[in-house]
Design a protein around this motif. Sequence first.
Motif, PDB file in Angstrom:
ATOM      1  N   ASN A   1      -1.801   4.893  -5.592  1.00 37.70           N
ATOM      2  CA  ASN A   1      -1.229   5.605  -4.454  1.00 37.70           C
ATOM      3  C   ASN A   1      -0.355   4.647  -3.656  1.00 37.70           C
ATOM      4  OD1 ASN A   1      -3.074   4.066  -2.802  1.00 37.70           O
ATOM      5  ND2 ASN A   1      -4.662   5.579  -3.290  1.00 37.70           N
ATOM      6  N   VAL A   2       0.147   5.113  -2.542  1.00 37.54           N
ATOM      7  CA  VAL A   2       0.990   4.269  -1.704  1.00 37.54           C
ATOM      8  C   VAL A   2       0.224   3.038  -1.223  1.00 37.54           C
ATOM      9  CG1 VAL A   2       2.152   4.194   0.538  1.00 37.54           C
ATOM     10  CG2 VAL A   2       2.574   6.105  -1.003  1.00 37.54           C
ATOM     11  N   ASP A   3      -1.048   3.213  -0.891  1.00 36.33           N
ATOM     12  CA  ASP A   3      -1.842   2.086  -0.392  1.00 36.33           C
ATOM     13  C   ASP A   3      -2.107   1.040  -1.466  1.00 36.33           C
ATOM     14  OD1 ASP A   3      -2.005   3.054   2.206  1.00 36.33           O
ATOM     15  OD2 ASP A   3      -3.821   4.206   1.796  1.00 36.33           O
ATOM     16  N   SER A   4      -2.361   1.469  -2.698  1.00 35.73           N
ATOM     17  CA  SER A   4      -2.655   0.507  -3.763  1.00 35.73           C
ATOM     18  C   SER A   4      -1.452  -0.378  -4.065  1.00 35.73           C
ATOM     19  CB  SER A   4      -3.106   1.232  -5.038  1.00 35.73           C
ATOM     20  OG  SER A   4      -2.035   1.979  -5.622  1.00 35.73           O
ATOM     21  N   HIS A   5      -0.263   0.099  -3.730  1.00 34.51           N
ATOM     22  CA  HIS A   5       0.970  -0.651  -3.990  1.00 34.51           C
ATOM     23  C   HIS A   5       1.671  -1.053  -2.692  1.00 34.51           C
ATOM     24  CE1 HIS A   5       0.198   0.751  -8.031  1.00 34.51           C
ATOM     25  NE2 HIS A   5       1.242   0.085  -8.483  1.00 34.51           N
ATOM     26  N   ASP A   6       0.917  -1.084  -1.601  1.00 31.63           N
ATOM     27  CA  ASP A   6       1.509  -1.383  -0.301  1.00 31.63           C
ATOM     28  C   ASP A   6       2.167  -2.761  -0.277  1.00 31.63           C
ATOM     29  OD1 ASP A   6       1.736  -0.769   2.704  1.00 31.63           O
ATOM     30  OD2 ASP A   6       0.659  -2.678   2.710  1.00 31.63           O
ATOM     31  N   ASN A   7       1.460  -3.793  -0.725  1.00 31.03           N
ATOM     32  CA  ASN A   7       2.037  -5.131  -0.647  1.00 31.03           C
ATOM     33  C   ASN A   7       3.169  -5.334  -1.648  1.00 31.03           C
ATOM     34  OD1 ASN A   7       1.260  -6.706   1.505  1.00 31.03           O
ATOM     35  ND2 ASN A   7       0.155  -8.197   0.285  1.00 31.03           N
ATOM     36  N   VAL A   8       3.106  -4.621  -2.769  1.00 34.25           N
ATOM     37  CA  VAL A   8       4.221  -4.663  -3.720  1.00 34.25           C
ATOM     38  C   VAL A   8       5.481  -4.131  -3.049  1.00 34.25           C
ATOM     39  CG1 VAL A   8       5.101  -3.854  -5.937  1.00 34.25           C
ATOM     40  CG2 VAL A   8       2.668  -4.383  -5.685  1.00 34.25           C
ATOM     41  N   ALA A   9       5.344  -2.983  -2.377  1.00 33.98           N
ATOM     42  CA  ALA A   9       6.497  -2.396  -1.680  1.00 33.98           C
ATOM     43  C   ALA A   9       7.002  -3.320  -0.579  1.00 33.98           C
ATOM     44  CB  ALA A   9       6.114  -1.036  -1.100  1.00 33.98           C
ATOM     45  N   ARG A  10       6.074  -3.953   0.123  1.00 30.10           N
ATOM     46  CA  ARG A  10       6.466  -4.884   1.188  1.00 30.10           C
ATOM     47  C   ARG A  10       7.244  -6.067   0.619  1.00 30.10           C
ATOM     48  NH1 ARG A  10       3.781  -4.560   6.155  1.00 30.10           N
ATOM     49  NH2 ARG A  10       2.384  -2.746   6.315  1.00 30.10           N
ATOM     50  N   LEU A  11       6.774  -6.612  -0.491  1.00 31.72           N
ATOM     51  CA  LEU A  11       7.457  -7.756  -1.090  1.00 31.72           C
ATOM     52  C   LEU A  11       8.850  -7.365  -1.579  1.00 31.72           C
ATOM     53  CD1 LEU A  11       7.067 -10.766  -1.904  1.00 31.72           C
ATOM     54  CD2 LEU A  11       6.460  -9.926  -4.172  1.00 31.72           C
ATOM     55  N   LEU A  12       8.951  -6.213  -2.224  1.00 28.31           N
ATOM     56  CA  LEU A  12      10.253  -5.750  -2.703  1.00 28.31           C
ATOM     57  C   LEU A  12      11.217  -5.523  -1.536  1.00 28.31           C
ATOM     58  CD1 LEU A  12       9.093  -3.241  -5.463  1.00 28.31           C
ATOM     59  CD2 LEU A  12      10.248  -5.428  -5.838  1.00 28.31           C
ATOM     60  N   ALA A  13      10.697  -4.977  -0.438  1.00 30.89           N
ATOM     61  CA  ALA A  13      11.545  -4.738   0.729  1.00 30.89           C
ATOM     62  C   ALA A  13      12.008  -6.058   1.337  1.00 30.89           C
ATOM     63  CB  ALA A  13      10.794  -3.906   1.765  1.00 30.89           C
ATOM     64  N   ARG A  14      11.071  -6.944   1.550  1.00 26.59           N
ATOM     65  CA  ARG A  14      11.390  -8.194   2.245  1.00 26.59           C
ATOM     66  C   ARG A  14      12.285  -9.102   1.403  1.00 26.59           C
ATOM     67  NH1 ARG A  14       6.953 -12.535   4.609  1.00 26.59           N
ATOM     68  NH2 ARG A  14       8.414 -14.220   5.021  1.00 26.59           N
ATOM     69  N   GLN A  15      11.910  -9.315   0.142  1.00 29.96           N
ATOM     70  CA  GLN A  15      12.693 -10.218  -0.694  1.00 29.96           C
ATOM     71  C   GLN A  15      13.908  -9.529  -1.305  1.00 29.96           C
ATOM     72  OE1 GLN A  15      10.124 -12.128  -3.563  1.00 29.96           O
ATOM     73  NE2 GLN A  15       9.141 -13.394  -2.010  1.00 29.96           N
ATOM     74  N   GLY A  16      13.838  -8.198  -1.451  1.00 29.60           N
ATOM     75  CA  GLY A  16      14.962  -7.466  -2.024  1.00 29.60           C
ATOM     76  C   GLY A  16      16.015  -7.083  -1.011  1.00 29.60           C
ATOM     77  N   GLY A  17      15.722  -7.277   0.284  1.00 30.33           N
ATOM     78  CA  GLY A  17      16.704  -6.969   1.318  1.00 30.33           C
ATOM     79  C   GLY A  17      17.050  -5.499   1.406  1.00 30.33           C
ATOM     80  N   ALA A  18      16.053  -4.629   1.159  1.00 28.77           N
ATOM     81  CA  ALA A  18      16.312  -3.187   1.142  1.00 28.77           C
ATOM     82  C   ALA A  18      15.157  -2.443   1.793  1.00 28.77           C
ATOM     83  CB  ALA A  18      16.485  -2.697  -0.293  1.00 28.77           C
ATOM     84  N   ARG A  19      15.446  -1.250   2.270  1.00 30.31           N
ATOM     85  CA  ARG A  19      14.354  -0.361   2.636  1.00 30.31           C
ATOM     86  C   ARG A  19      13.720   0.157   1.343  1.00 30.31           C
ATOM     87  NH1 ARG A  19      17.844   1.076   7.280  1.00 30.31           N
ATOM     88  NH2 ARG A  19      16.657   0.413   9.118  1.00 30.31           N
ATOM     89  N   VAL A  20      12.444   0.476   1.424  1.00 30.39           N
ATOM     90  CA  VAL A  20      11.715   1.000   0.271  1.00 30.39           C
ATOM     91  C   VAL A  20      11.008   2.280   0.689  1.00 30.39           C
ATOM     92  CG1 VAL A  20       9.815   0.614  -1.358  1.00 30.39           C
ATOM     93  CG2 VAL A  20      11.379  -1.266  -0.789  1.00 30.39           C
ATOM     94  N   LEU A  21      11.221   3.347  -0.074  1.00 30.90           N
ATOM     95  CA  LEU A  21      10.525   4.608   0.143  1.00 30.90           C
ATOM     96  C   LEU A  21       9.496   4.751  -0.978  1.00 30.90           C
ATOM     97  CD1 LEU A  21      10.347   7.254   1.820  1.00 30.90           C
ATOM     98  CD2 LEU A  21      11.909   8.269   0.138  1.00 30.90           C
ATOM     99  N   SER A  22       8.230   4.514  -0.654  1.00 30.09           N
ATOM    100  CA  SER A  22       7.156   4.584  -1.647  1.00 30.09           C
ATOM    101  C   SER A  22       6.569   5.991  -1.647  1.00 30.09           C
ATOM    102  CB  SER A  22       6.073   3.551  -1.319  1.00 30.09           C
ATOM    103  OG  SER A  22       5.078   3.519  -2.312  1.00 30.09           O
ATOM    104  N   VAL A  23       6.497   6.592  -2.824  1.00 35.76           N
ATOM    105  CA  VAL A  23       6.223   8.024  -2.953  1.00 35.76           C
ATOM    106  C   VAL A  23       4.810   8.281  -3.481  1.00 35.76           C
ATOM    107  CG1 VAL A  23       6.999  10.182  -4.002  1.00 35.76           C
ATOM    108  CG2 VAL A  23       8.670   8.384  -3.437  1.00 35.76           C
ATOM    109  N   ASP A  24       4.050   9.105  -2.765  1.00 36.75           N
ATOM    110  CA  ASP A  24       2.686   9.465  -3.174  1.00 36.75           C
ATOM    111  C   ASP A  24       2.730  10.767  -3.970  1.00 36.75           C
ATOM    112  OD1 ASP A  24       0.143   8.501  -3.204  1.00 36.75           O
ATOM    113  OD2 ASP A  24      -0.326   8.955  -1.120  1.00 36.75           O
ATOM    114  N   TYR A  25       3.324  10.707  -5.148  1.00 35.28           N
ATOM    115  CA  TYR A  25       3.476  11.903  -5.987  1.00 35.28           C
ATOM    116  C   TYR A  25       2.111  12.430  -6.441  1.00 35.28           C
ATOM    117  CZ  TYR A  25       2.980   8.358  -9.672  1.00 35.28           C
ATOM    118  OH  TYR A  25       2.523   7.325 -10.462  1.00 35.28           O
ATOM    119  N   ARG A  26       2.087  13.696  -6.843  1.00 36.87           N
ATOM    120  CA  ARG A  26       0.827  14.323  -7.266  1.00 36.87           C
ATOM    121  C   ARG A  26       0.306  13.702  -8.570  1.00 36.87           C
ATOM    122  NH1 ARG A  26       2.715  20.373  -7.548  1.00 36.87           N
ATOM    123  NH2 ARG A  26       4.693  19.265  -7.933  1.00 36.87           N
TER     124      ARG A  26
END
Length: 355
Positions: free
Chosen positions: A132-157
């Motif tokens: 879910n979004v929480d299980s990948h929270d730090n991954v999304a944070r790292l991609l945002a911070r080091q990738g210089g982009a906003r990240v929209l993490s999706v909790d698909y069904r």
Amino acid sequence: MTTLAQRVPQGAQAAGLRAAFALPRAVRRRIAGKPVRVDSQELALDAQLLLRLLDLSGISLSGANDPVAARAQLDASSSMTAGPTIQPVITRELRIPTPDGAIAARLYSPAGVTAPAPLLVFYHGGGWVIGNVDSHDNVARLLARQGGARVLSVDYRLAPENPFPAAVDDALTAFEYAHSHAAELEIDPARIAVGGDSAGGNLAAVVAHHTTRRNGPAPAFQLLIYPAVDFTTRAPSRDLFADGFFLTREDMDWFEDLYLPAGTDKADERLSVLRAADLSGLPPAYVVTAGFDPLRDEGEAYAEALHKANVPVALSRQPDLIHGFVNFIGLGGRFREATSEISAALRTGLTLAGH
């Protein structure tokens, strides 16, 4: 029978894990065992030590073939391996409307990013069943911070409650939402990437293919992290690394059985995008594989297929790592190093998309 993971408090497990990875290299090698070499590759000590500790704890992805138990186990284990929350990153919870109800999502904005910013629409891994979004929270944070982009993490069904094609429908809806709400999200609609790991990599590749074929708004870049792209063929890596390297054959069969309704055509382009009749015109791609991963060969076959279709593509095999390595960044070492390389590729891809 209860496992070690069930008997020992989560905080104590996390402390023990951190302590093990802080030990001198010689001690870590003794715990992990002799170096593992398969297919002219040597497994990283970090990966081998983690596999040894996971084996001792009794943790597995399929969670004794119970989706609820497997999800709870992933939530617990991810909190131990993700590490301290990466800052400074601002987050905002969103609800994306769909005909079947709203999809939860989380928008990550790293400090210093200016509007209109590039965006990565991110789909988490977990075999379409867990995660879910929480299980990948730090991954999304790292991609945002080091990738210089906003990240929209999706909790698909997730399956089995919502089998194929529910996840695909949600993935497409999330991309369309990002594009149509670019002003509200303070992003550049010409610099929207899609990406994900494992099952999420599958969804990202499918979104890139589907949106391109229908000649509507399409991603500018695709970030595919050890993606599953072919349900029709069992590539050699699926047998080479069927057991003992985190993602197992048993796990994959279980995920597939829960995700695909009976009678599903496994060659459907929304599943096996590698088998799509036409891959031309797709957005540039960065494909990441892990050397000791059952999905390695199909990911690399997809990169080759994109190249043959004249799609700009870069392939990066991390030869000494296992499936799921982006979820282990809190343990540092090779896991963090390889994930930082992915973040740099995202930054480069989105920068080039703006020119």
